[in-house]
Each structure stands twice: as C-alpha cells, then as structure tokens.
Design an enzyme around this catalytic site. Sequence first.
Site, PDB file in Angstrom:
ATOM      1  CD  GLU A  53      -2.889   1.160   2.391  1.00 44.09           C
ATOM      2  OE1 GLU A  53      -2.937   0.187   3.162  1.00 44.09           O
ATOM      3  OE2 GLU A  53      -3.723   2.086   2.401  1.00 44.09           O
ATOM      4  CG  ASN A  98      -7.927   2.673   5.295  1.00 44.69           C
ATOM      5  OD1 ASN A  98      -8.745   1.804   5.010  1.00 44.69           O
ATOM      6  ND2 ASN A  98      -7.523   2.882   6.538  1.00 44.69           N
ATOM      7  CD  GLU A 199     -10.323  -2.096   6.257  1.00 43.64           C
ATOM      8  OE1 GLU A 199     -10.324  -0.963   6.764  1.00 43.64           O
ATOM      9  OE2 GLU A 199      -9.610  -3.025   6.662  1.00 43.64           O
ATOM     10  CD  GLU A 321      -6.133  -4.389   4.409  1.00 50.32           C
ATOM     11  OE1 GLU A 321      -6.014  -3.994   5.593  1.00 50.32           O
ATOM     12  OE2 GLU A 321      -6.545  -3.658   3.490  1.00 50.32           O
ATOM     13  CD  GLN A 373       0.225  -2.025   4.078  1.00 47.69           C
ATOM     14  OE1 GLN A 373       1.128  -1.382   3.585  1.00 47.69           O
ATOM     15  NE2 GLN A 373      -0.967  -1.496   4.338  1.00 47.69           N
TER      16      GLN A 373
HETATM   17  O1  AHR Z   1      -3.113  -2.285   6.304  1.00 45.21           O
HETATM   18  C1  AHR Z   1      -3.380  -1.097   6.952  1.00 45.21           C
HETATM   19  C2  AHR Z   1      -4.812  -0.627   6.783  1.00 45.21           C
HETATM   20  O2  AHR Z   1      -5.661  -1.464   7.501  1.00 45.21           O
HETATM   21  C3  AHR Z   1      -5.388  -0.664   5.387  1.00 45.21           C
HETATM   22  O3  AHR Z   1      -5.081   0.469   4.664  1.00 45.21           O
HETATM   23  C4  AHR Z   1      -6.858  -0.742   5.636  1.00 45.21           C
HETATM   24  O4  AHR Z   1      -7.537  -1.406   4.610  1.00 45.21           O
HETATM   25  C5  AHR Z   1      -6.970  -1.442   6.975  1.00 45.21           C
HETATM   26  O5  AHR Z   1      -7.795  -0.769   7.835  1.00 45.21           O
END
Ligand code: AHR
Length: 534
Positions: A53, A98, A199, A321, A373
């Site tokens: 991300e 996000n 989300e 995730e 991540q």
């Molecule tokens: O991985 C961190 C964040 O966690 C992501 O951006 C979001 O999708 C989740 O709330």
Amino acid sequence: MKHMKITCRFILTVTVFGLFTAGNIQAQNARIKIDVDRSIGEVNKNIYGNFVEHLGRCVYGGIYDPGNPLSDENGIRLDVLDAVKGLSIPLTRYPGGNFVSNYHWKDGVGPKNERPSRMELAWARLETNQFGTNEFVDYARRMGTEPYFAVNLGTGTIEEAQQWVEYCNVKEGPYYAELRKKHGYTAPHNIKYWSLGNEMDGFWQMGHLNAEDYSKKAREAAKLMRLTDPNIKLVAAGASNFRPDNDPHKWNATILAELRDVVDYIALHMYVGNHQDNYYNFVSSPLVLEERTKVVKGMIDREMEKANRGNRDPIYIAWDEYNIWYRWRQEETMTGERALEERYNLEDALVIGGFLNAFIRNADIVKMANMAQLVNVIAPVFAEKDGMFLQTIYYPLQLFANNMFGTSLNVYVDCDTYDTDEFYLGPAEQATRQKDVPYLDVSAAYNNGEVVIAVINRHKDKAITTDLISQEGLFDGDFEIYEVNGPDIKAENDFGKTSVKTEKKQSVKVKKAEMFTYAFPAHSLTMLKGKIAK
Ligand code: AHR
C-alpha cells in the site's frame, strides 16, 4: 485462565525406530491422527499472498528508494527485493488499503515529471505518484508475483474503474489501451484479480457507503469492468468493522445477497494485538478468524443455493488483509512517513502461524489471503536506508509458502486445552473468550504421497510429547523437521540480530511405521515433511 490437567494412562507406543515400549505408567502423550482420505479441500497457493500500500515507507523508502546505493537504476531496493522473493509470494494486492479510496490511477502513469503530487488523506503524506501502475507491475514480475489491484469505489467512479481495466488488460484499439502502449508497455498486463473498493463498511473509509449503496456501486463497476475483460475475478469488500456498536454480519449478508451472481470472492480483514499483554489470550486469537470464516461460509452457502452463476465457481473467502498491529496504533504513529512500523516478536510469529493453520483448515472456502503488508508497514521485512532485516513473522509465512500445498486434511488432535479470559483483538473490537483452546494447533496437507504437518505448541513453558499416527498408509522414510522458535516469547529480531528464525532440525527416521513420537518444544512452530506409503 483455566488449564486442563495432564492425565496418566497405560500406554503402548512404537517409537521412531520401530521399537515397542509397553506397560510404562507415564503422562499421556498428545495425539495427532493423520488420515489422508479425510480431505477438506485443495490448498490454493494464493493464500500466501501479500499486500503493498502507499502508506508510510512501504513503497517509498521500502520497495522503491531511488538514489539509494542499495537500489538499482529503476530505484528498486535490491536487498529488499531479494528478501521478499524468499516468501514465494503468488499474489500481491496494490495500491491500498484505505489509500485506494482517494487514489486516481491516472495520476500514477506516464512521464514521471508530469505526474501530479497530491495530498494523501488516509495516512497523511505527500503522494508524489512517482510509483504507480506500471512500476508496480514491473516490480511484481521481478518478485515473481501476480498483481491484484483494488479499484477506488470511495471517491472514484465506475468509469474510472473501467478505464483502469482497459489500460491494463486490453491489447490495443481503445484510448486507454493505446495510452499504455504509448507509456512503453506493448503487451497488456493482464491483471486477473480486482477488488471492488476497500473496507467500504468502515466509517473511516473515504467515500464510505452503506451496504445497499455499496452493492449498487460495486455491481455497476463490476458490469463495466467485466464488459472490458470478461476473464477478470472480482472481490467484494466484506465487513471489517467489528466495533461493538456495529453489526458486521448484516453488511456481509446484504452484500452477499446483492452480489451473489457477480463477485468471485468476499474480502475479510483482521488485525489482532496483545493489548493486555496476555500470551495465552493472544495466541488463541487466530481461532476468532476461524469462527468468522465459518460464519461467512454459512452465509455464502445460503446465497449459492439461490445464485445464478453459470459454470463459475462459488464465492470464496479472501482474507486479503491480516496481521498483528497494535503497538503502533497511537495517533502519532498512525500517520506520516513512518506510520505503522510495528516490530515483531516470537509470540507474533506464533499468531501468524495460527492464521496460516486456520487458512489450511478452511482450504475449501479460503482461497486467497494477503499478509498486510510487505515492507516496513506492519511487515515481515524491515528496511532502513543502509540495510534490512527479517522480522519474526517472516519465518512462518516463508515456511508455509514454500511447503504447505496439496489437499488439506481434517486432522484429529487430542491434547490438553485451556480457556482464555475475556479479551479483545483491537481497542475498538468486540470482546471474545475462547474455551478449550488446544495447546497444539495443527494443520496438514497431502501432496503426491508426501504429507506436511504444521504444529504450533502454544504452551509457554512445556514441550508436548506427541504421537503422530497415520490412519491410512504408513509413515515412511526421513521426516524433515523445521522449527520456528526463539529464546523466549518476547524475543525480537533487529539489524544484525536474528533471535527468532527457522531452524532445520535433525530429521526423524521412520520405517514403514503407523506412528512416531515427537516432542514439540514450548512456544514453537514445527513443520514436519515426509512420506506416507499407501
Ligand atoms: O493495512 C493497513 C490498513 O488497515 C489498510 O489500509 C486498511 O484497509 C486497513 O484498515
């Protein structure tokens, strides 16, 4: 916390050397029974996926660091690339998270000096757009991974989503396919997996929608995207908001009913943490993921009876995730350049092992999972300007991703158990309590005569001596043994210090035996790999 007492019994065992020991009164061994005929489903390699991300130093200063002597002429950090290759990642989600809910992909393609800088609102950074679609696809190819893109269904339009598929997947002709060619990519990228937003049930999401509005937007985006490329696979954004004042099941039930003919996966997310510094509660938290999996599976089954999907597969679950994330959840560590730089210890590695075991045990329905991540941001690989190291959570993922394939088996486990106290997974999460948590957490898969067994011993202090019993065919030949462990549950890795890692142990020699015995050390993950002759 309540622990069940170890009992005594009269036992008859055959050891690894084929000898019999009979008649001793001793503590009862735990038992793991493997039956290669009891299959759950095929393990899909995509459960070993990952996630990149535009957040903190995942992209900038993580995988991409132009000008750094450790990077190549394209700005790719070679030491980091080398490390992530060790995870044999089949599929990598990009670009958020996000972040994606206010990301406009066109900002990130074309000549770099013409790309606009934007305020990044999700994680409070300046987004320079120097890394975008084509840079990520190039990176993914070098990593040996398939890219999995998330479209912006927050502030983005369905038209923009369609145009991204056209840019990536249409060979030639229309404007965006030609634009890609103009940008130097003659062949289409052929991105197969696309998620419809991220989300979208969360109030924190830019452009957050209610379930009905999300379903309508997702359905229309899916229509345009599939008209552009009928071969793509689509992932709906399932519930991520497990706050006590919210009903996540309602969101999942609604979107599954609305999108049952359209999508191929429902995405679920889960982050856990040891908020109360209670080891036994924490290491049982993957069981909550398993409960949530089963609830959503039930909902999918109900909808599949009514669905009109032609000859397409049923909807599967994508845990796209998952991870441990609690230390860096203070306001000042949630945003900016160094956001979410969690450092991991051994108990975190055991929890990751627990998640992976849960994916294997639910292999019939969980067909994708993405650790969140890849680098620096809640990540298995941690880099600074002048070097990198492998975090503790790297090792269980590496072990599974390189070994655990084939048919997942329904394993019988008989061992002591404990009950947890009431605990919560995240500060804003609903509380939970787990009863009868087995000290041994086990999964197994069978592949062309070879069985792979993963065993976590959750016990903090005691090894658990266990009889491994084959119920169909005999164990035969050397069993390779790999163990993830460290000096204590709080042991961490750092630059120049690898306290927690995988060690190859001495193999266990088994000659056509129904059973062998192994002592799983305290706070460890062990993987055993050998043959079952039928
Ligand atoms: O991985 C961190 C964040 O966690 C992501 O951006 C979001 O999708 C989740 O709330």
